[in-house]
Design a protein around this motif. Structure first.
Motif, PDB file in Angstrom:
ATOM      1  N   LYS A  77      34.609  39.048  45.757  1.00 50.12           N
ATOM      2  CA  LYS A  77      33.611  39.258  44.692  1.00 50.12           C
ATOM      3  C   LYS A  77      34.092  38.672  43.365  1.00 50.12           C
ATOM      4  O   LYS A  77      33.295  38.178  42.571  1.00 50.12           O
ATOM      5  CB  LYS A  77      33.352  40.756  44.519  1.00 50.12           C
ATOM      6  CG  LYS A  77      32.641  41.391  45.718  1.00 50.12           C
ATOM      7  CD  LYS A  77      32.150  42.792  45.360  1.00 50.12           C
ATOM      8  CE  LYS A  77      31.477  43.438  46.558  1.00 50.12           C
ATOM      9  NZ  LYS A  77      32.440  44.032  47.502  1.00 50.12           N
ATOM     10  N   ARG A  78      35.411  38.720  43.112  1.00 42.01           N
ATOM     11  CA  ARG A  78      35.914  38.267  41.809  1.00 42.01           C
ATOM     12  C   ARG A  78      36.846  37.060  41.887  1.00 42.01           C
ATOM     13  O   ARG A  78      37.126  36.415  40.882  1.00 42.01           O
ATOM     14  CB  ARG A  78      36.638  39.423  41.110  1.00 42.01           C
ATOM     15  CG  ARG A  78      35.687  40.528  40.684  1.00 42.01           C
ATOM     16  CD  ARG A  78      36.429  41.628  39.978  1.00 42.01           C
ATOM     17  NE  ARG A  78      37.352  42.316  40.891  1.00 42.01           N
ATOM     18  CZ  ARG A  78      38.320  43.137  40.491  1.00 42.01           C
ATOM     19  NH1 ARG A  78      38.512  43.350  39.210  1.00 42.01           N
ATOM     20  NH2 ARG A  78      39.093  43.719  41.364  1.00 42.01           N
ATOM     21  N   ILE A  79      37.342  36.774  43.046  1.00 43.78           N
ATOM     22  CA  ILE A  79      38.269  35.635  43.201  1.00 43.78           C
ATOM     23  C   ILE A  79      38.138  35.093  44.622  1.00 43.78           C
ATOM     24  O   ILE A  79      37.826  35.847  45.558  1.00 43.78           O
ATOM     25  CB  ILE A  79      39.737  36.075  42.908  1.00 43.78           C
ATOM     26  CG1 ILE A  79      40.680  34.862  42.850  1.00 43.78           C
ATOM     27  CG2 ILE A  79      40.223  37.101  43.928  1.00 43.78           C
ATOM     28  CD1 ILE A  79      42.071  35.206  42.289  1.00 43.78           C
ATOM     29  N   THR A  80      38.322  33.794  44.744  1.00 48.66           N
ATOM     30  CA  THR A  80      38.340  33.165  46.065  1.00 48.66           C
ATOM     31  C   THR A  80      39.765  32.696  46.338  1.00 48.66           C
ATOM     32  O   THR A  80      40.414  32.125  45.456  1.00 48.66           O
ATOM     33  CB  THR A  80      37.378  31.960  46.109  1.00 48.66           C
ATOM     34  OG1 THR A  80      36.056  32.439  45.854  1.00 48.66           O
ATOM     35  CG2 THR A  80      37.416  31.257  47.454  1.00 48.66           C
ATOM     36  N   TYR A 134      43.740  29.385  44.564  1.00 48.95           N
ATOM     37  CA  TYR A 134      42.658  30.316  44.245  1.00 48.95           C
ATOM     38  C   TYR A 134      41.634  29.646  43.341  1.00 48.95           C
ATOM     39  O   TYR A 134      41.857  28.547  42.812  1.00 48.95           O
ATOM     40  CB  TYR A 134      43.219  31.590  43.579  1.00 48.95           C
ATOM     41  CG  TYR A 134      43.929  31.318  42.277  1.00 48.95           C
ATOM     42  CD1 TYR A 134      45.280  30.965  42.272  1.00 48.95           C
ATOM     43  CD2 TYR A 134      43.259  31.375  41.055  1.00 48.95           C
ATOM     44  CE1 TYR A 134      45.940  30.689  41.087  1.00 48.95           C
ATOM     45  CE2 TYR A 134      43.909  31.104  39.856  1.00 48.95           C
ATOM     46  CZ  TYR A 134      45.251  30.760  39.880  1.00 48.95           C
ATOM     47  OH  TYR A 134      45.892  30.473  38.705  1.00 48.95           O
ATOM     48  N   GLY A 135      40.512  30.324  43.169  1.00 44.44           N
ATOM     49  CA  GLY A 135      39.468  29.800  42.281  1.00 44.44           C
ATOM     50  C   GLY A 135      38.475  30.899  41.954  1.00 44.44           C
ATOM     51  O   GLY A 135      38.559  32.015  42.481  1.00 44.44           O
ATOM     52  N   PHE A 136      37.512  30.537  41.086  1.00 49.35           N
ATOM     53  CA  PHE A 136      36.520  31.521  40.659  1.00 49.35           C
ATOM     54  C   PHE A 136      35.124  30.961  40.930  1.00 49.35           C
ATOM     55  O   PHE A 136      34.945  30.080  41.764  1.00 49.35           O
ATOM     56  CB  PHE A 136      36.749  31.875  39.187  1.00 49.35           C
ATOM     57  CG  PHE A 136      38.140  32.396  38.940  1.00 49.35           C
ATOM     58  CD1 PHE A 136      38.472  33.706  39.292  1.00 49.35           C
ATOM     59  CD2 PHE A 136      39.138  31.577  38.415  1.00 49.35           C
ATOM     60  CE1 PHE A 136      39.762  34.186  39.110  1.00 49.35           C
ATOM     61  CE2 PHE A 136      40.426  32.050  38.230  1.00 49.35           C
ATOM     62  CZ  PHE A 136      40.741  33.360  38.579  1.00 49.35           C
ATOM     63  N   GLU A 137      34.161  31.400  40.149  1.00 53.79           N
ATOM     64  CA  GLU A 137      32.766  31.052  40.390  1.00 53.79           C
ATOM     65  C   GLU A 137      32.494  29.537  40.436  1.00 53.79           C
ATOM     66  O   GLU A 137      31.649  29.071  41.180  1.00 53.79           O
ATOM     67  CB  GLU A 137      31.893  31.661  39.276  1.00 53.79           C
ATOM     68  CG  GLU A 137      31.692  33.152  39.408  1.00 53.79           C
ATOM     69  CD  GLU A 137      30.934  33.506  40.670  1.00 53.79           C
ATOM     70  OE1 GLU A 137      29.879  32.909  40.901  1.00 53.79           O
ATOM     71  OE2 GLU A 137      31.424  34.362  41.431  1.00 53.79           O
ATOM     72  N   ASP A 138      33.217  28.770  39.587  1.00 58.58           N
ATOM     73  CA  ASP A 138      32.920  27.337  39.493  1.00 58.58           C
ATOM     74  C   ASP A 138      33.468  26.529  40.680  1.00 58.58           C
ATOM     75  O   ASP A 138      33.324  25.307  40.732  1.00 58.58           O
ATOM     76  CB  ASP A 138      33.490  26.753  38.184  1.00 58.58           C
ATOM     77  CG  ASP A 138      34.994  26.943  38.080  1.00 58.58           C
ATOM     78  OD1 ASP A 138      35.610  27.405  39.065  1.00 58.58           O
ATOM     79  OD2 ASP A 138      35.547  26.646  37.008  1.00 58.58           O
ATOM     80  N   ASN A 139      34.098  27.223  41.611  1.00 61.32           N
ATOM     81  CA  ASN A 139      34.618  26.593  42.836  1.00 61.32           C
ATOM     82  C   ASN A 139      35.753  25.603  42.598  1.00 61.32           C
ATOM     83  O   ASN A 139      36.123  24.867  43.502  1.00 61.32           O
ATOM     84  CB  ASN A 139      33.508  25.883  43.620  1.00 61.32           C
ATOM     85  CG  ASN A 139      32.531  26.888  44.187  1.00 61.32           C
ATOM     86  OD1 ASN A 139      32.930  27.998  44.520  1.00 61.32           O
ATOM     87  ND2 ASN A 139      31.269  26.507  44.272  1.00 61.32           N
ATOM     88  N   GLU A 140      36.288  25.556  41.368  1.00 62.79           N
ATOM     89  CA  GLU A 140      37.431  24.662  41.151  1.00 62.79           C
ATOM     90  C   GLU A 140      38.677  25.339  41.737  1.00 62.79           C
ATOM     91  O   GLU A 140      38.961  26.508  41.446  1.00 62.79           O
ATOM     92  CB  GLU A 140      37.641  24.421  39.657  1.00 62.79           C
ATOM     93  CG  GLU A 140      38.698  23.375  39.401  1.00 62.79           C
ATOM     94  CD  GLU A 140      39.113  23.311  37.937  1.00 62.79           C
ATOM     95  OE1 GLU A 140      40.206  22.805  37.675  1.00 62.79           O
ATOM     96  OE2 GLU A 140      38.348  23.778  37.077  1.00 62.79           O
ATOM     97  N   ARG A 141      39.400  24.620  42.564  1.00 64.72           N
ATOM     98  CA  ARG A 141      40.577  25.206  43.215  1.00 64.72           C
ATOM     99  C   ARG A 141      41.804  25.012  42.334  1.00 64.72           C
ATOM    100  O   ARG A 141      42.072  23.908  41.864  1.00 64.72           O
ATOM    101  CB  ARG A 141      40.787  24.536  44.582  1.00 64.72           C
ATOM    102  CG  ARG A 141      41.751  25.280  45.466  1.00 64.72           C
ATOM    103  CD  ARG A 141      41.599  24.829  46.905  1.00 64.72           C
ATOM    104  NE  ARG A 141      41.956  23.437  47.071  1.00 64.72           N
ATOM    105  CZ  ARG A 141      43.209  23.001  47.240  1.00 64.72           C
ATOM    106  NH1 ARG A 141      44.202  23.852  47.267  1.00 64.72           N
ATOM    107  NH2 ARG A 141      43.453  21.719  47.388  1.00 64.72           N
ATOM    108  N   ILE A 142      42.533  26.106  42.097  1.00 66.41           N
ATOM    109  CA  ILE A 142      43.706  26.058  41.214  1.00 66.41           C
ATOM    110  C   ILE A 142      44.954  26.260  42.067  1.00 66.41           C
ATOM    111  O   ILE A 142      45.065  27.253  42.787  1.00 66.41           O
ATOM    112  CB  ILE A 142      43.607  27.171  40.135  1.00 66.41           C
ATOM    113  CG1 ILE A 142      42.311  27.013  39.339  1.00 66.41           C
ATOM    114  CG2 ILE A 142      44.822  27.142  39.215  1.00 66.41           C
ATOM    115  CD1 ILE A 142      41.936  28.231  38.514  1.00 66.41           C
TER     116      ILE A 142
END
Ligand code: SF4
Ligand code: FES
Length: 210
Positions: A77-80, A134-142
């Motif tokens: 829900k908050r992190i991918t 990991y990443g967030f809503e914008d789907n950018e992978r960090i």
């Protein structure tokens, strides 16, 4: 460009250039040179340095039955959390430090809603191999490492078994004949025992040869 690089020599050592921090498995800094040949065949009598023993038959082919590169996505829900099983060095850090999220033995083994995002980010950054990101809503992978300092650390024997990998941190470019890149140049692990199925990367095989 920093000029810090590791060149993977065909059937030979890792040639480290312009890297001034090399740390042994006990946390002790070793004397460095501008160019250093580091053993990756597991046979040198001058580890971590190459003594030429690789010429007695070391072959660095990847095995057909290796775990292949594949990016799995675990959306919470908050992190991918993203996971590339193909480069995991089976350090076990994730499953030991945050077992509510990283569940050993489960097929869908990452549960991103079972901890705070900050806790998950910390584990991803400390993952030595760069398998986790990991990443967030914008789907950018960090995919960041735990430190910006360029260094090569030999994995601690107590924590990682005998002949564990070189843990590379900071911006150190990996140069291979094939052009293959690590998952992240911020952190990756390179085989030091000579037995990985996914050379030059560590795949945890050293743990089976204690
Ligand atoms: S290398 Fe990373 S993903 Fe693999 S077990 Fe260790 S912490 Fe987990
Ligand atoms: S790579 Fe040269 S002795 Fe191991």
């Amino acid at each position: 460009m920093s000029g810090k690089k590791i060149i993977v020599k065909k059937n030979g050592p890792l040639v480290a250039r312009n890297i001034d921090s090399l740390i042994d498995g006990n946390g002790k800094s070793l004397e460095t040179r501008e160019t250093m040949a580091l053993c990756r065949c597991g046979r040198s009598k001058r580890k971590p340095f190459c003594d030429g023993s690789h010429s007695e038959g070391f072959v660095d082919e990847k095995a057909e039955n290796r775990c292949r590169d594949r990016m799995d996505t675990y959306k919470g829900k908050r992190i991918t959390v993203y996971d590339n099983r193909g480069v995991c060095s089976h350090h076990r850090f994730c499953v030991e430090e945050l077992p509510s999220v990283f569940k050993r033995g489960e097929r869908l083994w990452i549960h991103p809603d079972e901890a705070e995002p900050e806790e998950i980010i910390k584990i991803c950054e400390m993952c030595p191999s760069g398998a986790l990101s990991y990443g967030f809503e914008d789907n950018e992978r960090i995919n960041k490492g735990v430190t910006e300092d360029a260094k090569i650390t030999i994995a601690n024997e107590d924590a990682h078994g005998k002949n564990g990998p070189y843990e590379v941190n900071g911006d150190i470019i990996l140069v291979t004949d094939s052009g293959e890149m690590p998952e992240s140049e911020k952190h990756y692990t390179l085989c030091r025992c000579g037995k990985s199925k996914n050379k030059p990367f560590c795949d945890g095989t050293h743990l089976k040869h204690k």
